[in-house]
Design a protein around this motif. Structure first.
Motif, PDB file in Angstrom:
ATOM      1  N   GLN A 195      32.870  30.495  76.176  1.00 46.34           N
ATOM      2  CA  GLN A 195      33.555  31.771  76.374  1.00 46.34           C
ATOM      3  C   GLN A 195      33.207  32.401  77.725  1.00 46.34           C
ATOM      4  OE1 GLN A 195      33.688  34.553  73.105  1.00 46.34           O
ATOM      5  NE2 GLN A 195      33.459  32.934  71.581  1.00 46.34           N
ATOM      6  N   LEU A 216      35.486  30.985  80.105  1.00 44.66           N
ATOM      7  CA  LEU A 216      36.825  31.551  79.944  1.00 44.66           C
ATOM      8  C   LEU A 216      36.963  32.871  80.689  1.00 44.66           C
ATOM      9  CD1 LEU A 216      39.621  31.973  78.611  1.00 44.66           C
ATOM     10  CD2 LEU A 216      38.419  32.818  76.583  1.00 44.66           C
ATOM     11  N   GLU A 224      44.949  35.363  82.790  1.00 44.51           N
ATOM     12  CA  GLU A 224      46.064  34.528  82.339  1.00 44.51           C
ATOM     13  C   GLU A 224      45.794  33.053  82.633  1.00 44.51           C
ATOM     14  OE1 GLU A 224      50.942  34.282  82.825  1.00 44.51           O
ATOM     15  OE2 GLU A 224      49.753  35.530  84.182  1.00 44.51           O
ATOM     16  N   MET A 265      43.062  31.705  80.209  1.00 50.24           N
ATOM     17  CA  MET A 265      43.559  31.481  78.852  1.00 50.24           C
ATOM     18  C   MET A 265      44.531  30.302  78.807  1.00 50.24           C
ATOM     19  SD  MET A 265      44.072  35.379  77.411  1.00 50.24           S
ATOM     20  CE  MET A 265      44.394  34.811  75.726  1.00 50.24           C
ATOM     21  N   LEU A 271      52.098  33.196  76.194  1.00 50.96           N
ATOM     22  CA  LEU A 271      50.904  33.842  76.744  1.00 50.96           C
ATOM     23  C   LEU A 271      51.320  35.108  77.474  1.00 50.96           C
ATOM     24  CD1 LEU A 271      47.881  33.897  77.473  1.00 50.96           C
ATOM     25  CD2 LEU A 271      48.403  32.443  79.434  1.00 50.96           C
ATOM     26  N   ALA A 318      47.563  34.739  73.162  1.00 56.85           N
ATOM     27  CA  ALA A 318      48.099  33.375  73.281  1.00 56.85           C
ATOM     28  C   ALA A 318      48.548  32.927  71.898  1.00 56.85           C
ATOM     29  CB  ALA A 318      47.033  32.435  73.830  1.00 56.85           C
ATOM     30  N   ALA A 331      42.179  37.731  73.431  1.00 59.45           N
ATOM     31  CA  ALA A 331      40.989  37.894  74.277  1.00 59.45           C
ATOM     32  C   ALA A 331      40.967  39.329  74.781  1.00 59.45           C
ATOM     33  CB  ALA A 331      41.015  36.920  75.447  1.00 59.45           C
TER      34      ALA A 331
END
Length: 607
Positions: A192, A195, A428, A431, A440, A462, A515
């Motif tokens: 994460q 991410l 963006e 993800m 998305l 998403a 998220a």
């Protein structure tokens, strides 16, 4: 009966006794928390200097024959700016020592977490922390440090230096942990973190020699946050008191730069004139002296010292009521106190220094979003006078000033320049890379504030594609920190669960990911462990608006997809029955050639 005995304990002693507060409650949680703290320190260091982070995390069991919980070595490497040699012992051997106390966004808040990990490692293994730091990419300084818990001071066990080819920091500790239980959380944390930090390259080597590599997706970083003055809605009486003390220190400290100029300013011929000579010459030239030179002269006269001694001390505070000057003597490395002596113009100058700024300039210079006109309107609202000196305000006035600052409604919203949101495009792209969805959408809300602290909400949804989860999976982030524990009491989950997803055409088992990222100068965590965000009304409102916006976009997509699926079903139906109808009609008409229906099927495919 013997008298009750009172003792004072150090910050490190307090957290030694109450380490559960910082997330070091058991071997499982402690190993995970230690990983978090060191990785976040590395990322913060790189962010502040605009360096694309390369972070390597290694966890090794010190004895493979033992079962969990057992002793592990945790090592984190980074390519950040490093820490200067003189700061390393205090940074890693003192609780509540660090660079994260300014008003700007950072992952850490208290300068506490990494030192707590070191403290936990020390009390469970009695081994020192090992630190290797290079600020220039040429020489690395190596330390082995223990923490004196009772005194909250570092104890250097070993110190050396060597030639290196890379700049950065390496920190290694031994601690009791349970990787068999903490491993999944640590892997999730690294995943994460990659991410929410798509511009970082993160490598994790676990005790089983598994290697997890997350390469950076982006080569651009968010703009770093700036340190700003506090917003008037975010201060209390104690904050104002400290600001006044700092203002007084700023006024007094100007003397330091003027000490070398005394000879020239006063046209003194002696190499080291006495305070009498300085005072006598200054009295005659007082009107022509700069303010900082006047301050140096006034302090020399008050302490009855010469210029050389004045160069070796640092004035800490001046207490007119007690008639004392508090200063630090660099020659003996200790604080001293002396009676405040002097009179006439010199004493008056010191008195003016202690009185501090006028209220109007204090408001415009020490707070954000207060201009001259706003300051004047506020002073009228609060019942003060512009020319009042802040250093002369009594306790009643301070309470009145604090209450007025918090209730005055015409201040502008807090300045968001102290924030560094990730941005819609990086979120963006992150993800998209991690989830590969069919749909998305991301949003970054405008800056808002709670209790005078600015914050920004970023969120993405998403749906479909390669998402494996069934049901809504929520990833929570705060200042780019993944929040993995205590999700049930987090405001983000509260908002997501309160949404009627059926209204937006989303089924309960939909393959969907949310998220959510909250960035602020002061994340309202419920605990020092930094795992869940409190449900402040302002934050909850912004989260709800973000979710609703994204849900509407998803609903539109679901409607379009539903229509497309209906059209596809019709086309499949046509493809199945039109050939049969064509054959039947041909036989019924007694013809040998069937009509050309393929064109009709192609049209159906394109519906």
């Amino acid at each position: 009966m013997s008298a009750e005995r009172f003792n004072q304990i150090s910050p490190s002693e307090f957290f030694y006794r109450n380490r559960d507060l910082a997330g070091f409650s058991n071997p499982t949680r402690s190993l995970y928390t230690a990983v978090r703290e060191f990785v976040e320190n590395s990322l913060d260091a790189c962010d502040q200097k605009g360096i694309l982070p390369d972070v390597k995390l290694v966890i090794r069991a010190e004895d493979d024959t033992k079962q969990d919980p057992r002793t592990y070595t945790l090592t984190v490497h980074d390519n950040g700016p490093g820490i200067a040699e003189e700061h390393v012992p205090l940074a890693f051997g003192t609780v509540l020592y660090g660079s994260k106390f300014g008003l700007k966004q950072a992952r850490g808040m208290f300068g506490l977490g990494a030192t707590m990990a070191i403290l936990y490692g020390q009390i469970t293994t009695n081994k020192p922390v090992k630190v290797y730091s290079s600020t220039d990419g040429d020489v690395a300084h190596s330390f082995e440090i223990l923490l004196d818990i009772q005194k909250n001071k570092p104890v250097i066990q070993k110190k050396s230096k060597k030639k290196v080819k890379k700049r950065g920091l390496v920190v290694s500790i031994s601690l009791e942990g349970d990787y068999s239980k903490a491993g999944s959380k640590i892997r999730d944390y690294v995943y994460q973190t990659s991410l929410i930090t798509p511009y970082a390259s993160i490598t994790f080597e676990d005790p089983k020699d598994n290697k997890f590599v997350y390469k950076r997706i982006l080569k651009t970083m968010p703009e770093p946050p700036t340190i700003i003055n506090p917003h008037p809605h975010g201060v209390d009486v104690e904050t104002i008191r400290r600001m006044i003390v700092q203002s007084r220190r700023d006024n007094i400290s100007t003397y330091a730069d003027a000490v070398p100029l005394l000879h020239k300013a006063l046209r003194l011929k002696e190499e080291d004139p006495s305070h009498d000579a300085i005072s006598e010459r200054a009295s005659r030239r007082w009107g022509r002296l700069k303010p900082e030179v006047r301050t140096a002269v006034a302090i020399t006269d008050a302490l009855k010292c010469n210029r050389a001694y004045l160069q070796d001390i640092t004035i800490e505070d001046i207490d007119l009521d007690a008639g004392m000057i508090h200063y630090y003597d660099n020659n003996v490395s200790q604080s001293r106190t002396a009676p405040l002596q002097g009179d006439g113009i010199f004493y008056s100058h010191i008195k003016n220094l202690v009185a501090g700024e006028q209220l109007h300039s204090f408001l415009t210079d020490r707070f954000q979003r207060i201009g001259p006109k706003t300051a004047q309107n506020f002073i009228k609202f609060a019942g003060f006078k512009s020319e009042q000196h802040i250093g002369l305000l009594d306790n009643k006035d301070l309470v009145k000033l604090s209450d007025s600052l918090q209730t005055y409604e015409d201040f502008l919203a807090p300045n968001p320049s102290c924030l560094a949101p990730l941005g819609e495009s990086p979120l963006e792209q992150g993800m998209k890379k991690f989830f590969e969805p069919d749909f998305l959408e991301v949003i970054q809300r405008g800056a808002s504030a709670y209790s005078g602290f600015p914050f920004i909400i970023e969120m993405g949804i998403a749906y479909g594609g390669e998402i494996q989860s069934r049901g809504i999976k929520t990833y929570r982030f705060a200042n780019r920190i993944p929040l993995l524990y205590d999700e049930g009491s987090d405001v983000v989950l509260k908002v997501v669960n309160d949404i009627d997803w059926g209204r937006y055409k989303v089924k309960h088992d939909a393959p969907m990911v949310i998220a959510s990222h909250v960035c602020s100068t002061r994340i309202p965590y419920k605990t020092v462990g930094k795992e869940n965000v409190a449900d402040r009304p302002e934050i909850e409102r912004e989260l709800k608006l973000a979710v609703q916006f994204l849900a509407r976009r998803l609903s539109s997509y679901m409607s379009r997809r539903g229509k497309a699926e209906e059209a596809k079903k019709r086309a499949n139906l046509y493809a199945k029955y039109i050939p049969l109808i064509s054959q039947f009609c041909t036989e019924l008409a007694g013809r040998k050639v069937e009509p050309k229906y393929t064109q009709m099927l192609r049209v159906g495919d394109n519906v």
